[in-house]
Motif scaffolding. Structure first.
Motif, PDB file in Angstrom:
ATOM      1  N   TRP A 168      52.272  17.824  58.195  1.00  0.00           N
ATOM      2  CA  TRP A 168      50.877  17.995  58.585  1.00  0.00           C
ATOM      3  C   TRP A 168      49.963  17.268  57.601  1.00  0.00           C
ATOM      4  O   TRP A 168      49.012  16.608  57.999  1.00  0.00           O
ATOM      5  N   GLN A 169      50.241  17.415  56.308  1.00  0.00           N
ATOM      6  CA  GLN A 169      49.400  16.771  55.305  1.00  0.00           C
ATOM      7  C   GLN A 169      49.434  15.248  55.458  1.00  0.00           C
ATOM      8  O   GLN A 169      48.403  14.589  55.337  1.00  0.00           O
ATOM      9  N   ALA A 215      46.566  10.466  57.131  1.00  0.00           N
ATOM     10  CA  ALA A 215      46.480   9.264  57.975  1.00  0.00           C
ATOM     11  C   ALA A 215      45.177   9.262  58.775  1.00  0.00           C
ATOM     12  O   ALA A 215      44.534   8.215  58.913  1.00  0.00           O
ATOM     13  N   MET A 216      44.764  10.412  59.297  1.00  0.00           N
ATOM     14  CA  MET A 216      43.504  10.481  60.049  1.00  0.00           C
ATOM     15  C   MET A 216      42.315  10.175  59.137  1.00  0.00           C
ATOM     16  O   MET A 216      41.389   9.461  59.529  1.00  0.00           O
ATOM     17  N   ARG A 217      42.352  10.693  57.914  1.00  0.00           N
ATOM     18  CA  ARG A 217      41.270  10.403  56.961  1.00  0.00           C
ATOM     19  C   ARG A 217      41.246   8.914  56.607  1.00  0.00           C
ATOM     20  O   ARG A 217      40.175   8.309  56.517  1.00  0.00           O
ATOM     21  N   ILE A 230      50.770  26.036  61.373  1.00  0.00           N
ATOM     22  CA  ILE A 230      51.708  25.201  60.618  1.00  0.00           C
ATOM     23  C   ILE A 230      52.465  26.074  59.623  1.00  0.00           C
ATOM     24  O   ILE A 230      51.864  26.806  58.834  1.00  0.00           O
ATOM     25  N   ARG A 231      53.792  25.984  59.684  1.00  0.00           N
ATOM     26  CA  ARG A 231      54.656  26.746  58.785  1.00  0.00           C
ATOM     27  C   ARG A 231      54.795  25.994  57.458  1.00  0.00           C
ATOM     28  O   ARG A 231      54.548  24.791  57.401  1.00  0.00           O
ATOM     29  N   PRO A 232      55.211  26.683  56.413  1.00  0.00           N
ATOM     30  CA  PRO A 232      55.381  26.022  55.113  1.00  0.00           C
ATOM     31  C   PRO A 232      56.319  24.804  55.172  1.00  0.00           C
ATOM     32  O   PRO A 232      56.061  23.800  54.517  1.00  0.00           O
ATOM     33  N   ASP A 261      36.938  19.527  58.366  1.00  0.00           N
ATOM     34  CA  ASP A 261      36.807  20.828  59.040  1.00  0.00           C
ATOM     35  C   ASP A 261      37.603  20.841  60.333  1.00  0.00           C
ATOM     36  O   ASP A 261      38.263  21.822  60.668  1.00  0.00           O
ATOM     37  N   ARG A 262      37.529  19.757  61.063  1.00  0.00           N
ATOM     38  CA  ARG A 262      38.257  19.653  62.331  1.00  0.00           C
ATOM     39  C   ARG A 262      39.758  19.726  62.105  1.00  0.00           C
ATOM     40  O   ARG A 262      40.482  20.426  62.817  1.00  0.00           O
ATOM     41  N   LEU A 263      40.246  19.001  61.089  1.00  0.00           N
ATOM     42  CA  LEU A 263      41.677  19.031  60.776  1.00  0.00           C
ATOM     43  C   LEU A 263      42.115  20.427  60.350  1.00  0.00           C
ATOM     44  O   LEU A 263      43.188  20.892  60.755  1.00  0.00           O
ATOM     45  N   ALA A 264      41.309  21.105  59.572  1.00  0.00           N
ATOM     46  CA  ALA A 264      41.643  22.470  59.140  1.00  0.00           C
ATOM     47  C   ALA A 264      41.708  23.416  60.338  1.00  0.00           C
ATOM     48  O   ALA A 264      42.611  24.266  60.429  1.00  0.00           O
ATOM     49  N   GLU A 265      40.780  23.247  61.271  1.00  0.00           N
ATOM     50  CA  GLU A 265      40.772  24.078  62.476  1.00  0.00           C
ATOM     51  C   GLU A 265      42.034  23.833  63.316  1.00  0.00           C
ATOM     52  O   GLU A 265      42.668  24.774  63.801  1.00  0.00           O
TER      53      GLU A 265
END
Length: 150
Positions: A72-73, A78-80, A64-66, A53-57
């Protein structure tokens, strides 16, 4: 000879992590081997915000542009991964398993440095400045205590 900026940044972070470990003499009190404080409910009794949820926010806030989506992904992945690796490390520690704090710190520093470096390459300077502000506490939420000062 061309120097890969991402590799240089990751190596610098790893060196800082190793230096911090050596400077503390491997003392785990308050260091890398110290487990993160348990997540607590907010003052209104709600559960803590999930990492996804935090990453999505943050992604929404950065607009983020296409063409930036892949970078970004990779950062979010990496954070996960760091969050799961830290949970695994803390579980092994709680079970009394042998730990190599310095190696774990180096591994986290390299992964974190590479993720941030890739993100910086793909965001505009304004987006990256906002990303740094928005993710300031994210690294500490996915790593053990000792890496937070790096």
């Amino acid at each position: 000879m061309r120097i890969n900026v991402r590799l240089a940044a990751a190596l610098a972070l790893a060196a800082a992590g190793l230096a911090a470990g050596l400077a503390t003499g491997g003392d785990a009190s308050g260091g890398f081997g110290t487990a993160r404080p348990p997540a607590t409910a907010s003052s209104d009794g709600a559960a803590p915000e999930a990492l996804s949820d935090r990453l999505a926010e943050i992604r929404r806030s950065l607009a983020i542009r296409p063409d930036q989506e892949a970078a970004w992904q990779d950062y979010a992945d990496a954070m996960r991964y760091l969050d799961q690796a830290t949970q695994d490390f803390e579980q092994r520690q709680a079970e009394g398993g042998a730990q190599d704090d310095r190696m774990e710190r180096s591994r986290h520093a390299l992964l974190l440095g590479a993720a941030i470096g890739d993100l910086q390459k793909n965001l505009s300077p304004d987006q990256f400045a906002r990303a740094r502000r928005l993710t300031e506490d994210l690294a500490s939420s996915v790593t053990c205590v000792g890496l937070r000062g790096i």
